[in-house]
Every structure is written in C-alpha cells, then in structure tokens.
Scaffold this motif. Structure first.
Motif, PDB file in Angstrom:
ATOM      1  N   GLU A   1      45.065  43.985  38.886  1.00 34.84           N
ATOM      2  CA  GLU A   1      44.463  42.762  38.741  1.00 34.84           C
ATOM      3  C   GLU A   1      43.333  42.835  37.715  1.00 34.84           C
ATOM      4  O   GLU A   1      42.479  43.922  37.816  1.00 34.84           O
ATOM      5  N   GLN A   2      43.072  41.980  36.503  1.00 35.66           N
ATOM      6  CA  GLN A   2      42.217  42.391  35.193  1.00 35.66           C
ATOM      7  C   GLN A   2      40.892  41.846  36.092  1.00 35.66           C
ATOM      8  O   GLN A   2      40.795  41.025  36.725  1.00 35.66           O
ATOM      9  N   ASN A   3      39.533  42.545  35.615  1.00 33.64           N
ATOM     10  CA  ASN A   3      38.350  42.186  35.916  1.00 33.64           C
ATOM     11  C   ASN A   3      38.256  42.387  37.433  1.00 33.64           C
ATOM     12  O   ASN A   3      37.407  41.779  38.026  1.00 33.64           O
TER      13      ASN A   3
ATOM     14  N   LEU B   1      46.846  50.003  31.018  1.00 31.43           N
ATOM     15  CA  LEU B   1      45.598  49.289  31.209  1.00 31.43           C
ATOM     16  C   LEU B   1      44.628  50.132  30.769  1.00 31.43           C
ATOM     17  O   LEU B   1      44.561  51.486  30.693  1.00 31.43           O
TER      18      LEU B   1
ATOM     19  N   TYR C   1      50.906  45.188  35.837  1.00 37.43           N
ATOM     20  CA  TYR C   1      50.937  43.918  36.212  1.00 37.43           C
ATOM     21  C   TYR C   1      50.639  43.881  37.821  1.00 37.43           C
ATOM     22  O   TYR C   1      50.468  42.884  38.422  1.00 37.43           O
TER      23      TYR C   1
ATOM     24  N   ILE D   1      39.036  47.340  35.796  1.00 37.52           N
ATOM     25  CA  ILE D   1      40.058  47.178  35.031  1.00 37.52           C
ATOM     26  C   ILE D   1      39.914  46.016  33.867  1.00 37.52           C
ATOM     27  O   ILE D   1      39.757  44.931  34.454  1.00 37.52           O
ATOM     28  N   THR D   2      39.560  46.331  32.763  1.00 43.05           N
ATOM     29  CA  THR D   2      39.159  45.553  31.681  1.00 43.05           C
ATOM     30  C   THR D   2      40.327  44.880  30.979  1.00 43.05           C
ATOM     31  O   THR D   2      40.075  43.862  30.424  1.00 43.05           O
ATOM     32  N   ASN D   3      41.083  45.540  30.692  1.00 36.82           N
ATOM     33  CA  ASN D   3      42.460  45.180  29.824  1.00 36.82           C
ATOM     34  C   ASN D   3      43.772  45.434  30.658  1.00 36.82           C
ATOM     35  O   ASN D   3      43.831  46.752  30.954  1.00 36.82           O
ATOM     36  N   ILE D   4      44.553  44.646  30.620  1.00 34.19           N
ATOM     37  CA  ILE D   4      46.158  44.959  30.793  1.00 34.19           C
ATOM     38  C   ILE D   4      46.964  44.535  29.688  1.00 34.19           C
ATOM     39  O   ILE D   4      46.860  43.413  28.881  1.00 34.19           O
TER      40      ILE D   4
END
Length: 196
Positions: free
Chosen positions: A38-40, A17, A35, A9-12
C-alpha cells in the motif's frame, strides 16, 4: 548485504516500488506484484541485492518465504531474477512447491517464460529443496496421516524438525503404527529404519 528495509512506500509502479527509510533515502525495489503493498504506508519489506557487472539491483519481498523461494529459483539453471519474479507474481507458492515435489513439470509451464525444458530443470534442481519452505509456511505438500498415539505423533514431529521430509515421515508412520513405544523409542526405531 541488506535483509529488509523499514520505511514508507512512497510510489508504486507496475514493476517496482519506492520505499523511503527514515534517513530520507528512497530505494527502488523490483517486486513480483507491487500492488500487494500500500502506498503511503509504513512497511517492512525483505530485500535481496543482486550485483552484476554493470548494475546493482534490489528485489523486494512481502515476507521471508517469498525471499527464500526467490533465492532457490535463482539457483535453477536458466532462471534469472526477472523470471523468478514472474513465477512469484502468480502468488501460488504452494502450487509451485507441490508441483516440484510431485515432478509435475507441466504445471510449471503455466508461468511466464517457463517452457517445458525450464520446467523440467526447475523440478530437477529444486526437488527436495523446498521442504523447509513448505513446513515454515504451513503448506501441505504431502499430508502425514494423523494418529491418536500421542507418543508417535510427537516422534514424527521431532523427525520433521530434524529435517526429514514429509514423505519420509509418512512412510515411518505406517512402519511404526503397529508398535507401542515411548516417544524416544519411536525416534530410535525410526532412525534405525532411516539409516538402513
């Protein structure tokens, strides 16, 4: 076409996402609540592709039950993908399933974009169609009373696995509770009672 995507997951963003698979392609997934992810972090996201005249859109879900509920909601007249996501964003699947099972349209009006008429339509269209979700998610919509009779308990569990609703199984328990029988005998008696 797609069942799920494994990736980072690169961007939220507030409404969606971006998840990148191992080949480097980033997929934009509209989700109920981005949300919760989790990012990254490498994630396993279930997806549903909706194709319309002028767009192809991917919707993402945290688990199979959320995806199943999304698809059931899409079958309701007046509910589109955005409304279905808004309902799922509340993260109260148990409340939704219980409200449908109990014909509680007023509970459903708390969701954004769901008025009285749409709430009644949800109950009408989904009544009896969310029992599988309740069972697989371990939700208790209508509790089946417990019993000390193991043969009867096994028979009731077998009937639920055959697809009979918790309501039907609860009725059967009261009918069969005074009998002494084997598991097979209870199942046969229950099936005779159900097909009347």
């Amino acid at each position: 076409m797609y069942e799920y995507i494994n990736g980072l997951i690169t961007n939220i963003y507030p409404a969606y996402l971006v998840i990148a698979d191992r080949s480097g392609v980033g997929y934009k997934l509209f989700v109920a609540n981005p949300y919760r992810f989790e990012q990254n972090v490498e994630s396993h996201v279930y997806v549903e592709q909706i194709v319309r005249e002028n767009e192809m859109t991917l919707y993402g879900f945290i688990d199979e039950n959320e995806k199943y509920l999304f698809n059931k909601l899409l079958n309701v007249s007046g509910i589109g993908p955005k409304s279905a996501l808004a309902i799922l964003a509340s993260d109260d699947a148990a409340g939704l399933v219980t409200a449908v099972a109990n014909d509680d349209a007023s509970y459903l009006t708390q969701f954004p974009g769901v008025g009285k008429k749409t709430a009644q339509q949800i109950v009408l269209d989904l009544k009896g169609k969310l029992d599988d979700l309740a069972l697989s998610a371990g939700m208790t919509v209508e509790t089946v009373p417990t019993t000390d009779n193991q043969s009867l308990a096994d028979a009731l569990a077998a009937l639920e696995s055959l697809g009979y609703t918790a309501k039907d199984v609860a009725k059967l328990q009261t009918v069969l509770a005074n009998q002494k029988d084997t598991t097979d005998g209870y199942i046969r008696s229950a099936l005779k009672f159900l097909v009347k």
